[in-house]
Scaffold this motif. Structure first.
Motif, PDB file in Angstrom:
ATOM      1  N   ARG A 289       0.845  -1.213   0.000  1.00  0.00           N
ATOM      2  CA  ARG A 289       0.000   0.000   0.000  1.00  0.00           C
ATOM      3  C   ARG A 289       0.873   1.253   0.000  1.00  0.00           C
ATOM      4  N   THR A 294      -2.883   0.896  -3.067  1.00  0.00           N
ATOM      5  CA  THR A 294      -3.762   1.206  -1.935  1.00  0.00           C
ATOM      6  C   THR A 294      -4.978   0.296  -1.857  1.00  0.00           C
ATOM      7  N   THR A 297      -5.859  -3.810   0.619  1.00  0.00           N
ATOM      8  CA  THR A 297      -6.108  -3.797   2.055  1.00  0.00           C
ATOM      9  C   THR A 297      -5.854  -5.189   2.626  1.00  0.00           C
TER      10      THR A 297
END
Length: 317
Positions: A289, A294, A297
């Motif tokens: 990330r 990003t 998760t």
């Protein structure tokens, strides 16, 4: 005075130790933090030379890491071995594995051109390159073998992701209760994945990408080639989707790499590595990330891991 960012994290004794390994008339002109490492602090040191030019070194420091001495000794030995081979790796400048001279165990090495590439774009070009690089690593025949591989994950330490295919995971866990298959040992990187491979990717032609070097040799070991392949397979599955994890093994064999004799033996190592990731999903996904992925998760990576482990077990029929 030199320019820096976060220079305070490079301690005075360590800076003095680095200075003793520079050429006469050289000096540090910049210190830059490098991101992405999990266990070590990494810094790029820009060195001003006597003729007014610059060159870069990389400082690797382990702070409060239990096995730092062993890791640094193994990395130093690997870098010395790799000098003059077909595998591009940093050159060893100096090592202080017991912190005799530095505040913490440290290693100083040359800096390689290139960058890590974790994006989905161009993955179809990079996967065959990764496979061929692994074949080259496994072709090395050191005079002195590194220590035998260690696999820490056990059936009792696996963390089944929430909502995972319970039957597939139970079968996978049962698989690693069995003794490992027989193997012919080879020299292993032992942490080979896209985050430890540097690429030159010309713009706007990612299809012309090439590998410029492989870094982080602290876990070098002696063991089955399947271990290195399995580790890269799992990482690719989590970064780009399960299909790419399955694809790497095919590319490795197409490039001349030799894996375990039977399909069930090959799957044993891939399942073992996939289950090992279950214990550290949060840890491994954080630098991805930070590098711009990003969308990866912890939950998204857990779902991909479930899909990958399920695909492996489906392959067993």
């Amino acid at each position: 005075m030199f320019n820096h960012d976060e220079a305070a994290t490079v301690r005075p004794l360590t800076l003095a130790w680095v200075g003793r390994h520079l050429e006469v008339g050289e000096r540090i002109v910049r210190i830059e933090a490098l991101h992405g490492g999990l266990a070590a602090e990494m810094r790029r040191l820009t060195i001003g030379t006597r003729d007014g030019d610059t060159r870069d070194l990389v400082l690797r420091t382990f702070v409060g890491v239990e096995h730092a001495e062993d890791w640094l000794n193994r990395e130093a030995g690997a870098l010395a071995l790799l000098t003059g081979t077909d595998v591009s790796a940093p050159g060893l400048v100096a090592v202080d594995p017991t912190a005799e001279h530095c505040e913490y165990p440290s290693l100083l090495m040359t800096h390689l051109a290139g960058r890590t590439v974790l994006a989905d774009e161009g993955v179809e070009t990079r996967v065959p390159l990764l496979a061929r690089q692994l074949v080259a690593i496994h072709a090395l025949r050191p005079v002195e073998r590194p220590r035998a591989y260690v696999a820490l994950t056990t059936a009792d330490t696996v963390v089944t992701p929430k909502g995972a295919d319970a039957a597939a995971w139970a079968a996978a866990i049962d698989m690693i209760r069995k003794p490992p298959p027989p193997y012919e040992g080879r020299f292993l990187h032992r942490d080979f994945h896209p985050g430890n491979v540097l690429f030159d990717v010309p713009s706007p032609s990612p299809a012309d990408a090439r590998i410029t070097g492989v870094v982080d040799w602290a876990a070098t070991s002696w063991g089955p080639t399947d271990l290195d392949v399995a580790h890269c397979c799992t990482t690719l599955a989590l970064l780009h989707g399960p299909a790419w994890g399955l694809r790497l093994a095919e590319e490795y064999e197409a490039a001349g790499g030799v894996l375990a004799a039977t399909a069930s033996e090959r799957l044993y190592w891939r399942v073992r590595d996939g289950l090992a990731f279950s214990e550290e999903v949060r840890l491994v996904s954080r630098p991805w990330r930070e590098a711009g992925r990003t969308e990866l998760t912890t939950r998204a990576v857990e779902e991909r891991l479930d899909a990958y482990v399920t695909a492996l077990m489906d392959a067993l029929g």
